[in-house]
Design a protein around this motif. Structure first.
Motif, PDB file in Angstrom:
ATOM      1  N   HIS A 278       0.861  -1.187   0.000  1.00  0.00           N
ATOM      2  CA  HIS A 278       0.000   0.000   0.000  1.00  0.00           C
ATOM      3  C   HIS A 278       0.895   1.234   0.000  1.00  0.00           C
ATOM      4  CE1 HIS A 278      -3.396   2.499   0.421  1.00  0.00           C
ATOM      5  NE2 HIS A 278      -4.213   1.553   0.858  1.00  0.00           N
ATOM      6  N   GLN A 279       1.307   1.665  -1.204  1.00  0.00           N
ATOM      7  CA  GLN A 279       2.265   2.754  -1.312  1.00  0.00           C
ATOM      8  C   GLN A 279       1.629   4.139  -1.211  1.00  0.00           C
ATOM      9  OE1 GLN A 279       5.591   2.267  -1.401  1.00  0.00           O
ATOM     10  NE2 GLN A 279       5.084   0.115  -1.125  1.00  0.00           N
ATOM     11  N   ASP A 280       0.305   4.224  -1.247  1.00  0.00           N
ATOM     12  CA  ASP A 280      -0.367   5.519  -1.235  1.00  0.00           C
ATOM     13  C   ASP A 280      -0.830   5.917   0.164  1.00  0.00           C
ATOM     14  OD1 ASP A 280      -0.042   5.863  -3.933  1.00  0.00           O
ATOM     15  OD2 ASP A 280      -1.892   4.818  -4.435  1.00  0.00           O
ATOM     16  N   LEU A 281      -0.366   5.245   1.184  1.00  0.00           N
ATOM     17  CA  LEU A 281      -0.805   5.520   2.548  1.00  0.00           C
ATOM     18  C   LEU A 281       0.278   6.281   3.290  1.00  0.00           C
ATOM     19  CD1 LEU A 281      -2.799   5.091   4.923  1.00  0.00           C
ATOM     20  CD2 LEU A 281      -1.576   2.966   5.401  1.00  0.00           C
ATOM     21  N   GLU A 282      -0.110   7.378   3.928  1.00  0.00           N
ATOM     22  CA  GLU A 282       0.781   8.147   4.792  1.00  0.00           C
ATOM     23  C   GLU A 282      -0.041   8.694   5.951  1.00  0.00           C
ATOM     24  OE1 GLU A 282       3.949  11.907   4.732  1.00  0.00           O
ATOM     25  OE2 GLU A 282       2.872  11.300   2.920  1.00  0.00           O
ATOM     26  N   ILE A 283       0.441   8.480   7.158  1.00  0.00           N
ATOM     27  CA  ILE A 283      -0.245   8.927   8.363  1.00  0.00           C
ATOM     28  C   ILE A 283       0.571  10.056   8.975  1.00  0.00           C
ATOM     29  CG2 ILE A 283      -1.087   8.267  10.639  1.00  0.00           C
ATOM     30  CD1 ILE A 283      -1.436   5.453   9.591  1.00  0.00           C
ATOM     31  N   ILE A 284      -0.045  11.227   9.089  1.00  0.00           N
ATOM     32  CA  ILE A 284       0.614  12.424   9.607  1.00  0.00           C
ATOM     33  C   ILE A 284       0.158  12.654  11.039  1.00  0.00           C
ATOM     34  CG2 ILE A 284       0.934  14.901   9.297  1.00  0.00           C
ATOM     35  CD1 ILE A 284       0.347  14.495   6.339  1.00  0.00           C
ATOM     36  N   VAL A 285       1.113  12.891  11.924  1.00  0.00           N
ATOM     37  CA  VAL A 285       0.839  13.151  13.340  1.00  0.00           C
ATOM     38  C   VAL A 285       1.303  14.571  13.660  1.00  0.00           C
ATOM     39  CG1 VAL A 285       1.194  12.379  15.702  1.00  0.00           C
ATOM     40  CG2 VAL A 285       1.178  10.710  13.834  1.00  0.00           C
ATOM     41  N   ILE A 286       0.446  15.353  14.289  1.00  0.00           N
ATOM     42  CA  ILE A 286       0.726  16.761  14.608  1.00  0.00           C
ATOM     43  C   ILE A 286       0.542  16.970  16.104  1.00  0.00           C
ATOM     44  CG2 ILE A 286       0.097  19.160  14.160  1.00  0.00           C
ATOM     45  CD1 ILE A 286      -1.066  18.242  11.495  1.00  0.00           C
ATOM     46  N   LEU A 287       1.592  17.422  16.772  1.00  0.00           N
ATOM     47  CA  LEU A 287       1.567  17.757  18.194  1.00  0.00           C
ATOM     48  C   LEU A 287       1.688  19.270  18.326  1.00  0.00           C
ATOM     49  CD1 LEU A 287       1.668  17.059  21.236  1.00  0.00           C
ATOM     50  CD2 LEU A 287       4.136  16.763  20.976  1.00  0.00           C
ATOM     51  N   GLU A 288       0.751  19.887  19.022  1.00  0.00           N
ATOM     52  CA  GLU A 288       0.718  21.346  19.137  1.00  0.00           C
ATOM     53  C   GLU A 288       0.479  21.738  20.586  1.00  0.00           C
ATOM     54  OE1 GLU A 288      -1.483  25.185  16.960  1.00  0.00           O
ATOM     55  OE2 GLU A 288      -2.117  23.114  16.556  1.00  0.00           O
ATOM     56  N   GLY A 289       1.146  22.808  21.016  1.00  0.00           N
ATOM     57  CA  GLY A 289       0.987  23.283  22.385  1.00  0.00           C
ATOM     58  C   GLY A 289       1.700  24.608  22.570  1.00  0.00           C
ATOM     59  N   VAL A 290       1.626  25.139  23.780  1.00  0.00           N
ATOM     60  CA  VAL A 290       2.221  26.426  24.136  1.00  0.00           C
ATOM     61  C   VAL A 290       3.464  26.165  24.970  1.00  0.00           C
ATOM     62  CG1 VAL A 290       1.851  28.631  25.298  1.00  0.00           C
ATOM     63  CG2 VAL A 290      -0.042  27.530  24.081  1.00  0.00           C
ATOM     64  N   VAL A 291       4.576  26.812  24.600  1.00  0.00           N
ATOM     65  CA  VAL A 291       5.826  26.656  25.341  1.00  0.00           C
ATOM     66  C   VAL A 291       5.696  27.369  26.679  1.00  0.00           C
ATOM     67  CG1 VAL A 291       8.318  27.023  25.281  1.00  0.00           C
ATOM     68  CG2 VAL A 291       7.073  26.567  23.160  1.00  0.00           C
ATOM     69  N   GLU A 292       6.041  26.674  27.751  1.00  0.00           N
ATOM     70  CA  GLU A 292       5.847  27.222  29.088  1.00  0.00           C
ATOM     71  C   GLU A 292       6.733  28.429  29.355  1.00  0.00           C
ATOM     72  OE1 GLU A 292       5.748  25.485  33.677  1.00  0.00           O
ATOM     73  OE2 GLU A 292       6.994  24.513  32.161  1.00  0.00           O
ATOM     74  N   THR A 293       7.957  28.438  28.837  1.00  0.00           N
ATOM     75  CA  THR A 293       8.904  29.505  29.162  1.00  0.00           C
ATOM     76  C   THR A 293       8.687  30.762  28.339  1.00  0.00           C
ATOM     77  OG1 THR A 293      10.459  28.483  27.613  1.00  0.00           O
ATOM     78  CG2 THR A 293      10.671  27.911  29.945  1.00  0.00           C
ATOM     79  N   THR A 294       8.245  30.633  27.099  1.00  0.00           N
ATOM     80  CA  THR A 294       8.111  31.787  26.211  1.00  0.00           C
ATOM     81  C   THR A 294       6.669  32.148  25.891  1.00  0.00           C
ATOM     82  OG1 THR A 294       8.294  30.391  24.228  1.00  0.00           O
ATOM     83  CG2 THR A 294      10.331  31.287  25.155  1.00  0.00           C
ATOM     84  N   GLY A 295       5.722  31.225  26.056  1.00  0.00           N
ATOM     85  CA  GLY A 295       4.340  31.493  25.716  1.00  0.00           C
ATOM     86  C   GLY A 295       4.046  31.441  24.229  1.00  0.00           C
ATOM     87  N   ILE A 296       4.987  30.949  23.421  1.00  0.00           N
ATOM     88  CA  ILE A 296       4.812  30.860  21.978  1.00  0.00           C
ATOM     89  C   ILE A 296       4.231  29.492  21.636  1.00  0.00           C
ATOM     90  CG2 ILE A 296       5.995  30.930  19.743  1.00  0.00           C
ATOM     91  CD1 ILE A 296       8.079  32.727  20.990  1.00  0.00           C
ATOM     92  N   THR A 297       3.290  29.474  20.719  1.00  0.00           N
ATOM     93  CA  THR A 297       2.697  28.220  20.275  1.00  0.00           C
ATOM     94  C   THR A 297       3.675  27.487  19.358  1.00  0.00           C
ATOM     95  OG1 THR A 297       0.481  29.172  20.393  1.00  0.00           O
ATOM     96  CG2 THR A 297       0.740  27.161  19.109  1.00  0.00           C
ATOM     97  N   THR A 298       3.922  26.223  19.656  1.00  0.00           N
ATOM     98  CA  THR A 298       4.830  25.413  18.858  1.00  0.00           C
ATOM     99  C   THR A 298       4.092  24.218  18.290  1.00  0.00           C
ATOM    100  OG1 THR A 298       6.966  24.241  18.852  1.00  0.00           O
ATOM    101  CG2 THR A 298       5.587  24.008  20.801  1.00  0.00           C
ATOM    102  N   GLN A 299       4.646  23.661  17.234  1.00  0.00           N
ATOM    103  CA  GLN A 299       4.028  22.519  16.568  1.00  0.00           C
ATOM    104  C   GLN A 299       5.112  21.579  16.080  1.00  0.00           C
ATOM    105  OE1 GLN A 299       1.961  22.349  12.438  1.00  0.00           O
ATOM    106  NE2 GLN A 299       0.299  22.795  13.877  1.00  0.00           N
ATOM    107  N   ALA A 300       4.965  20.311  16.405  1.00  0.00           N
ATOM    108  CA  ALA A 300       5.889  19.276  15.951  1.00  0.00           C
ATOM    109  C   ALA A 300       5.112  18.301  15.077  1.00  0.00           C
ATOM    110  CB  ALA A 300       6.527  18.553  17.132  1.00  0.00           C
ATOM    111  N   ARG A 301       5.722  17.893  13.968  1.00  0.00           N
ATOM    112  CA  ARG A 301       5.053  17.016  13.009  1.00  0.00           C
ATOM    113  C   ARG A 301       5.957  15.858  12.636  1.00  0.00           C
ATOM    114  NH1 ARG A 301       4.226  22.337  11.149  1.00  0.00           N
ATOM    115  NH2 ARG A 301       6.094  22.096   9.856  1.00  0.00           N
ATOM    116  N   THR A 302       5.329  14.773  12.247  1.00  0.00           N
ATOM    117  CA  THR A 302       6.033  13.630  11.678  1.00  0.00           C
ATOM    118  C   THR A 302       5.032  12.838  10.854  1.00  0.00           C
ATOM    119  OG1 THR A 302       7.533  11.779  12.168  1.00  0.00           O
ATOM    120  CG2 THR A 302       5.586  12.021  13.560  1.00  0.00           C
ATOM    121  N   SER A 303       5.524  11.835  10.169  1.00  0.00           N
ATOM    122  CA  SER A 303       4.638  11.021   9.337  1.00  0.00           C
ATOM    123  C   SER A 303       5.155   9.593   9.307  1.00  0.00           C
ATOM    124  CB  SER A 303       4.553  11.587   7.912  1.00  0.00           C
ATOM    125  OG  SER A 303       5.800  11.451   7.250  1.00  0.00           O
ATOM    126  N   TYR A 304       4.262   8.693   8.977  1.00  0.00           N
ATOM    127  CA  TYR A 304       4.578   7.264   8.880  1.00  0.00           C
ATOM    128  C   TYR A 304       4.052   6.743   7.551  1.00  0.00           C
ATOM    129  CZ  TYR A 304       5.327   7.700  13.920  1.00  0.00           C
ATOM    130  OH  TYR A 304       5.775   8.091  15.157  1.00  0.00           O
TER     131      TYR A 304
END
Length: 390
Positions: A278-304
């Motif tokens: 199944h070569q057409d399958l990709e699962i994207i994971v997105i983690l989002e939150g606010v950095v405690e020290t700076t208050g800036i919203t950050t986002q980390a992504r990856t895929s499988y």
């Protein structure tokens, strides 16, 4: 040649000693292009953009998005150009007033100690950077010189605010914090609470927390509508589950996030054999939150991709209690072990419950059964008779 002369039999001669590079014997299977890389970068190239002027309407964001060499070049050139521009203005004022070649008995100069363009350039730097060495200064003789002094101070403050703000935003960008948010290299599919689940592990290497952290997952695949329209990147949101329920997570220690493959899941008809084809399958994971020290919203992504999903495996535990506190062994962050898992789709498992019952019975028996051997009664090495007690 040797076989033709009869020295070596033909069955012992290699008929092809070297492969022709123009005609390979086999062709490697081309891997599907990622929509999101493992590090979270989007693998999308924007071409043939006609309205380039839209980027200039938001100059600050454009400067922040530039690469560091380009940003530093613009930072340097903005100050040099402003110094040269106002140096030319100071030199023209001195030239018009006759301060470049003063004679005896002339009036007071507009700016003292300006005799050439070099001295005008030094005075321009002193005014904009507010150094003030004391050798050059504006006098009351020329009102135009006072006006140029006010304009240069305002322009200098604007350049400082824009460029320093741009440098600060580049150094405090959200993706810098995402470098310490890690995902497991592989995802796994195994049984949990009697249901097939898609699982992955996420962790934070820093002690400072991510506030209001949420996690989302999407399946990206190539689909064709009933009308024949081909959608190369069809995105489908699927819910993620965790220990506290919902998409919010408390990321103090690494967590295993899982998705229950049910009738509403796009992975409902996914079989183990499809992970290799199944070569057409990709699962994207997105983690989002606010950095405690700076208050800036950050986002980390990856895929499988499909070949990065392991069927019938489970993550090993990495959190243990030691000396009154919990410790995390990140050397085993991505380690997995094989567990009994049915080799069928979630749909087949829901339709035929006997597959799960047979697997549960087999796992209850265990892979190895200890053979029970009756213990023989041991003979006493000595005996005590009643007569000896008397």
């Amino acid at each position: 040649m040797l076989s033709r002369k009869g020295i070596i039999p033909e069955e012992y001669v290699l008929t092809r000693l070297a492969e022709d590079p123009a005609e390979p014997r086999y062709r490697a299977r081309q891997r599907r292009a990622r929509f999101v890389s493992k590090k979270g970068n989007c693998n999308v190239a924007h071409k043939n953009i006609r309205e380039q002027g839209r980027f200039l309407q938001d100059v600050f964001t454009t400067l922040v998005d530039l690469k560091w060499p380009h940003t530093l070049l613009i930072f340097t050139m903005s100050f040099l150009c402003s110094w040269l521009l106002f140096a030319m203005a100071w030199w023209l004022i001195a030239f018009a007033h006759g301060d470049l070649a003063p004679s005896k008995g002339t009036a007071e100069p507009c700016v003292t100690s300006i005799h050439s363009f070099s001295s005008a350039f030094l005075f321009s730097i002193e005014v904009q950077v507010t150094i003030g060495f004391g050798g050059r200064m504006v006098t009351e003789e020329c009102p135009l010189a006072i006006l140029i002094l006010i304009v240069q101070n305002i322009v200098g403050l604007m350049i400082n605010a824009i460029m320093l703000g741009c440098i600060f935003m580049k150094t405090a960008q959200a993706h810098r914090r995402a470098e310490t948010l890690i995902f497991s290299k592989h995802a796994v599919i195994a049984l949990r609470h009697g249901r097939l689940c898609f699982m992955l592990r996420v962790g934070d290497l820093r002690k400072s927390m991510i506030i209001s952290a949420t996690i989302h997952m999407q399946v990206v695949r190539k689909t064709t509508s009933p009308e024949g329209e081909v959608v190369p990147l069809h995105q489908v949101d699927i819910p993620m589950e965790n220990g506290v329920g919902g998409n919010s997570i408390f990321l103090v220690a690494p967590l295993i996030i899982y998705h229950v493959i049910d009738a509403n899941s796009p992975l409902y008809d996914l079989a183990p054999s499809d992970l290799h084809h199944h070569q057409d399958l990709e699962i994207i994971v997105i983690l989002e939150g606010v950095v405690e020290t700076t208050g800036i919203t950050t986002q980390a992504r990856t895929s499988y991709l499909a070949d990065e999903i392991l069927w019938g495996q489970r993550f090993v535990p990495i959190v243990a209690e030691e000396d009154g506190r919990y410790s995390v062994d990140y050397s085993k962050f991505g380690n997995t072990i094989k567990v009994p898992t049915p080799l069928c789709t979630a749909r087949q498992l829901d339709e035929d419950h006997s597959l799960l019952e047979a697997l549960t019975l087999a796992s209850a028996r265990g892979p190895l059964r200890k053979r029970s051997v009756p213990m023989a009664k041991a003979k006493p090495k000595f005996s005590i008779s009643p007569d000896s007690l008397s």
